[in-house]
Enzyme design. Structure first.
Site: not given
Lengths: 322, 804
Positions: B445, B447
């Site tokens: 997502c 990171e």
């Protein structure tokens, strides 16, 4: 509607010595269809016109007003106990009725203070120039990056000419891009001084025919068209805006005449066709006013495109939605 | 861009006029979206057989043997018109089964897979029978069961009551990694084998420590050779198909596929097509070896670019088509999750994050024509994978920014925008070198990490900050179950000041973060002991040099990143208590506690709820009062998390994003003092509470910048939804960039835009058959809207429309 919390609770302000105070109904940040870039709109309350399709009917009267949103009401009854004039009565299991004749606005506002559900709100705050611009400055970074700024709208901003002049002057002094959104229905003497502090004028032309204009808005259009010529003569960039209302001003003849008038001017950047929408309708009810256009359906997208196509030959750029 | 080769490329490829999809791309896309996902049992059969044959072997060798067995025996196929080949399952979009991680849930849910409301998989009775026969072998042998055995009762109880979940890695492979793709393109897997063999030659086997290294390096060699054989099977298949192909054009293509697959990934890639095929074999096999998702290509435009530059033969049209075809392949990978997880990870997401732009290792702009072509590939294929992202820095070319914004306008929810200006310092603060920090990409997502040398364990947990507040209000007792979960920190009415309240909140936080760490580390140890991954490890530094698998600490950088969820709810709750109780004294703590316990029942309860909703400052409106509290509420979590270390020798680092876990985590939290009713979803990422951001997107963005995004170095997430009208022209594009830049200048690290209107989504709910291809952004990724669970659909729709 985006009034920040600190402006939400009604607190009538004592007129301040020497400092212009205006009646503001709302701010709208991230406005992107009312002038270039990302803008904040300042809604100034009070308007001499009575357009049948008005989407901000709460900005017609030049004084604070109660709005009652029945859907928000939870029937807690706090306002009934609080109102010193006893002008609020229960109306059904989840509602109240307000006797506006007995209401002590603008001095009071006690009912709104206890209406946690925001069913009763008061539209209209007396704010100073600095208070308005402090709110406007919040989005300065967005204006700088997008070529945006502040747009004074309403209501009719020129209906508060001294305050508008002070606002526009102070905004320019702070380096803000300024625009005004006007019906053009004002004395040229009060409009002229403001013009020096504006970067763009968004100018409504609601109908070219004087009788029709009077019928639809309550006022004649001669002064409006005269003022538009005068603004043009000053060399300010103008966007002519036509609120496109089904059956009222969307005839080919009126649109062609509007475009022809715009074409005679020298500084019209675009003619914006603003498709009618019904988002303002609930507010008429909240003000306990009858909406004159009840039941009128907005144009379909294709109809608007077809109307815009009528103006294809015009030397003025025509947009849909502005 | 000054070298003659670069100049020639720029003359060949006009980045402002890239080719649209070809007929081949459109046909393959159409074929793809018509496919309904199924369960594929082949991998489960092969891995089970391999495990039965190797019970006497050390675990790392068993893993290598299992991979060999699968790759040597699984069904392979080449679809009509395909150029880039390689399949994960017996059919595209089918999901393989990975019983070695966990399978009890799958056994229990076999009959639900076709009937559940989101992420449906077809499965025949015959296949169910096959799986039911296999599963008993795994009883007691999975990573999941070992992890459970390693956890404390207290930490399990906290999970059961919804304080946090470590579900992702608890039940599946870890994934969340980016390997050294450039190494494979430059040296080939034979280069990797050579490196492992060189290390093997250095071992002194009388040294007991070297015995384990020997096993690991032997496993690495075997795994890499298995992948080379796997590619060889495609080469042979293509040659066979060519022999019977009547169409001379297709025959030539098949022969070319046969040639390419005989060469890569074993050998260094030459042409652009070879590089793409080599890349795809790696990307594919990593998702056959383990079902850990978020296998992220990251800086694809950087490591593929030399091959585009050097390929004099490929035309702009052909290069774009090849890239488009690869992009479609990303979507064929699938994963079956348990029904609970589909609530948090709806829409068959694989989170293969591919990022373009940003600065290079020396800090200069790294944009190249491939950066634009990747964005174009997303526009051409209009699918949800790969998750495309863009890195933005102060010298990002305006043209690339505008290209990205134009893709945003398509309404796919992509690209996601990431901010070099604050992510690089965040990574520096976690010990990355300057060059590595500049070379970051994004996993899954949101990171950030540097690819090819990090085991980031980025999706370690979802931690329910709102539940911690609820437990604070209830003195450590869970009001839903009546169980005591946390320490006694004082009955609410005895907390005389706001500072007392905050002190109690911090104590509860410290307690539950400890339990979280215990749980995460238990899962971590279980993966190291039961599921080390030799192929994945071989492509990440320093595993070969250390002779140690990734799962046992072989990576150069090691992290564990658990996410805090519900920041905005906690902020608004604390702001309401501070303002209305402690300052205005408009309501008492006793009244609030009673109303929360009753879920604001009755007119009096509702009146109090309205007061909490409308008479207290709310995060997200550019008001320092609530924004400062949000800053503190998030810090209270982040500072606790970063105190701890993991079994691989790395540190914990917090993130603030929910994927869509804000829905299930909200379901286990009772009413909260922000006026939220019991069970309602929590706020999404660092976004304000849905509907409380009354001041519009500019105010939200400014509030979000008040949080400390640098300490939340595992990533923060801001979703923003725009009406398509808002982006209809060049001014709209410019406005979008202005919003992004203001966020990024102020310290935000991520933003993504959903450009879709409510009416469209309602219509899609009513007529899903008309919207099969409709992609929307769900938290950190994009998914087919119609495949989502209705609750998530509702959540998306109810998000405040950022109108104008």
């Amino acid at each position: 509607m985006t009034l920040r919390k600190r402006f939400q609770l009604y607190a009538p302000k004592a007129a301040q010595a020497g400092e212009p105070v205006g009646l503001v109904s709302d701010f709208q940040r991230f406005s992107i269809h009312d002038g270039p870039g990302i803008r904040t709109i300042v809604f100034l309350k009070g308007c001499p016109l009575r357009c049948q399709w008005c989407q901000n009917p709460e900005d017609m009267l030049p004084r604070p007003e109660l709005l009652y949103i029945r859907n928000n009401c939870i029937g807690c009854g706090k306002c009934l106990e609080t109102c010193p004039a006893r002008c609020i009565t229960a109306d059904g299991p989840h509602g109240v009725a307000i006797d506006k004749a007995a209401c002590r606005l603008p001095e009071c506002g006690a009912c709104q203070a206890v209406c946690y559900a925001n069913a009763i709100t008061i539209c209209g705050r007396h704010l100073t120039v600095d208070e308005v611009l402090e709110e406007v400055e919040l989005d300065r970074e967005f204006y700088d990056r997008s070529g945006g700024g502040v747009t004074f709208s309403g209501g009719e901003p020129f209906a508060q000419p001294r305050f508008l002049l002070a606002l526009a002057r102070a905004a320019k002094a702070r380096g803000l891009d300024t625009a005004v959104e006007t019906s053009g229905y004002a004395d040229w003497e009060v409009m002229l001084p403001v013009m020096a502090h504006l970067d763009t004028v968004l100018y409504d032309v609601k109908h070219m025919d004087p009788q029709a204009h009077r019928r639809l808005t309550g006022v004649d259009n001669a002064r409006i068209l005269d003022n538009l010529r005068r603004v043009d003569a000053l060399g300010l960039p103008i966007r002519v805006r036509v609120p496109l209302v089904p059956g009222l001003n969307d005839g080919p003849e009126n649109l062609r005449r509007t475009a022809a008038f715009a074409a005679e001017l020298s500084h019209v950047a675009a003619l914006d066709l603003l498709p009618y929408h019904r988002m303002g309708e609930p507010k008429w009810g909240q003000l306990e006013k009858d909406y004159p256009l009840r039941g009128v359906s907005p144009h379909a997208r294709e109809e608007v495109v077809a109307l815009a196509a009528l103006l294809e030959g015009s030397p003025v750029r025509v947009t849909i939605g502005g | 861009m000054t070298s003659p080769a670069e100049q020639a490329l720029l003359e060949k490829i006009d980045v402002l006029q890239l080719p649209g999809p070809t007929a081949r791309v459109e046909a393959i896309r159409e074929r793809f979206i018509a496919v309904v996902p199924e369960i594929c049992v082949e991998r489960a059969q092969l891995v089970t057989a391999a495990y039965k044959e190797t019970e006497d072997q050390p675990v790392i060798l068993r893993r290598a043997r299992a991979l060999e067995k699968i790759l040597d025996n699984m069904t392979i196929f080449i679809q009509p018109d395909e150029i880039i080949v390689g399949n994960q399952c017996t059919k595209p979009r089918s999901a393989p089964v990975f019983p070695e991680f966990s399978c009890k849930w799958l056994e229990d849910e076999l009959d639900r897979l076709e009937k559940r409301t989101g992420d449906v998989f077809l499965i025949s009775e015959e296949k169910k029978a096959v799986l039911r026969e296999l599963f008993p072998y795994w009883n007691g042998r999975t990573t999941n069961e070992l992890a459970t055995a390693l956890m404390t009762p207290e930490s399990k109880e906290a999970q059961r009551r919804g304080v946090f979940t470590v579900g992702n890695y608890y039940f599946n492979g870890v994934g969340h990694i980016s390997v050294d793709y450039a190494l494979v393109l430059e040296k080939g897997l034979s280069g990797v084998v050579a490196a492992a063999e060189a290390e093997l030659a250095k071992l002194e086997l009388t040294n007991p420590a070297h015995l384990a290294k020997h096993q690991f390096l032997t496993a690495v060699t075997a795994a890499n050779k298995a992948v080379i054989r796997f590619a060889g099977r495609f080469s042979a298949l293509a040659a066979d198909m060519a022999a019977t192909e009547a169409d001379p054009g297709r025959k030539a293509e098949l022969l070319e596929i046969a040639r390419v697959c005989a060469k890569v990934p074993a050998e260094p890639a030459g042409s652009f097509a070879e590089a793409l095929q080599s890349f795809w074999f790696i990307q594919l096999v990593l998702q056959i070896e383990s079902n850990g998702h978020s296998i992220s290509p990251m800086r694809f435009d950087q490591y593929l670019f030399p091959h585009l530059l050097a390929d004099k033969a490929v035309t702009a049209e052909k290069a774009q088509e090849l890239l488009d075809l690869l992009f479609i392949k990303f979507n064929e990978i699938n994963k079956v999750r348990d029904e609970g997880s589909t609530k948090a990870f709806g829409g068959y997401p694989m989170f293969q994050n591919l990022i373009v732009g940003g600065v290079d290792r020396e800090g200069e702009d790294a944009t190249n024509p491939l950066s634009y072509m990747c964005l174009q590939a997303t526009a051409n294929t209009k699918l949800y994978q790969p998750s495309i992202s863009i890195r933005v820095h102060s010298d990002t070319p305006r043209a690339l920014y505008e290209k990205a914004a134009e893709v945003t306008r398509l309404g796919l929810g992509m690209p996601a925008y990431y901010n070099d200006r604050f992510i690089i310092p965040a990574l520096l603060s976690r010990g990355l070198t300057r060059e590595d920090a500049r070379d970051y990409g994004i996993i899954g997502c949101v990171e950030p990490q540097v690819g090819g040398k990090t085991e980031g364990w980025h999706d370690a947990a979802f931690f329910n900050i709102a539940k911690v507040l609820e437990l604070t209000i209830n003195d450590g007792v869970d009001p839903l179950s009546g169980e005591r979960l946390g320490p006694s920190t004082g009955e609410l009415t005895t907390l005389a000041t706001y500072d007392d309240l905050m002190a109690a909140y911090r104590k509860q936080m410290a307690h539950f973060v400890k339990l979280l760490v215990i749980s995460d580390n238990a899962v971590d140890v279980a993966h190291g002991q039961r599921a080390p991954l030799p192929f994945l490890s071989s492509l990440v530094d320093d595993c070969i040099a250390k002779g140690l698998s990734l799962q046992q600490g072989g990576a150069h950088y090691n992290f564990t990143g658990p996410q805090g969820v519900g920041v905005a709810n906690v902020a608004d709750s604390l702001a309401a208590l501070k303002k209305l109780v402690y300052e205005d004294k408009a309501v008492t703590l006793a009244e609030i506690k009673a109303a929360l316990a009753d879920d604001f029942a009755g007119v009096a309860g509702e009146s109090l709820r309205q007061m909490l909703l409308n008479r207290a400052p709310k995060y997200g409106n550019d008001e320092p009062y609530a924004d400062d509290i949000a800053h503190e509420a998030a810090l209270a979590y982040c500072r606790e998390v970063e105190k701890y270390t993991n079994p691989r020798g790395g540190g914990f680092q917090p993130g603030l994003y929910p994927v869509s876990a804000n829905v299930p985590l909200g379901a286990v939290v009772g009413a909260t003092p922000d006026g939220r009713k019991a069970g309602a979803p929590l706020a999404d990422g660092v976004s304000p509470v849905s509907g409380m951001d009354h001041s519009g997107p500019t105010a939200s963005v400014k509030s979000v910048t008040k949080l400390d995004h640098v300490i939340a170095s595992n990533g923060t997430l801001l979703n923003m939804k725009f009406h398509p009208n808002a982006l209809k022209d060049s001014q709209g594009i410019s406005n979008l960039i202005a919003v992004t830049e203001t966020l990024f200048n102020g310290g935000g690290t991520h933003i993504q835009y959903n450009v879709i209107n409510k009416e469209t989504l309602r219509d899609a709910q009513a007529h899903p058959e008309n919207y099969r291809g409709l992609v929307v952004r769900v938290a950190g990724y994009s998914a087919f809207f119609t495949s989502l669970d209705q609750a998530i659909q509702e959540d998306i729709i109810s998000r405040t429309e950022q109108m104008f």
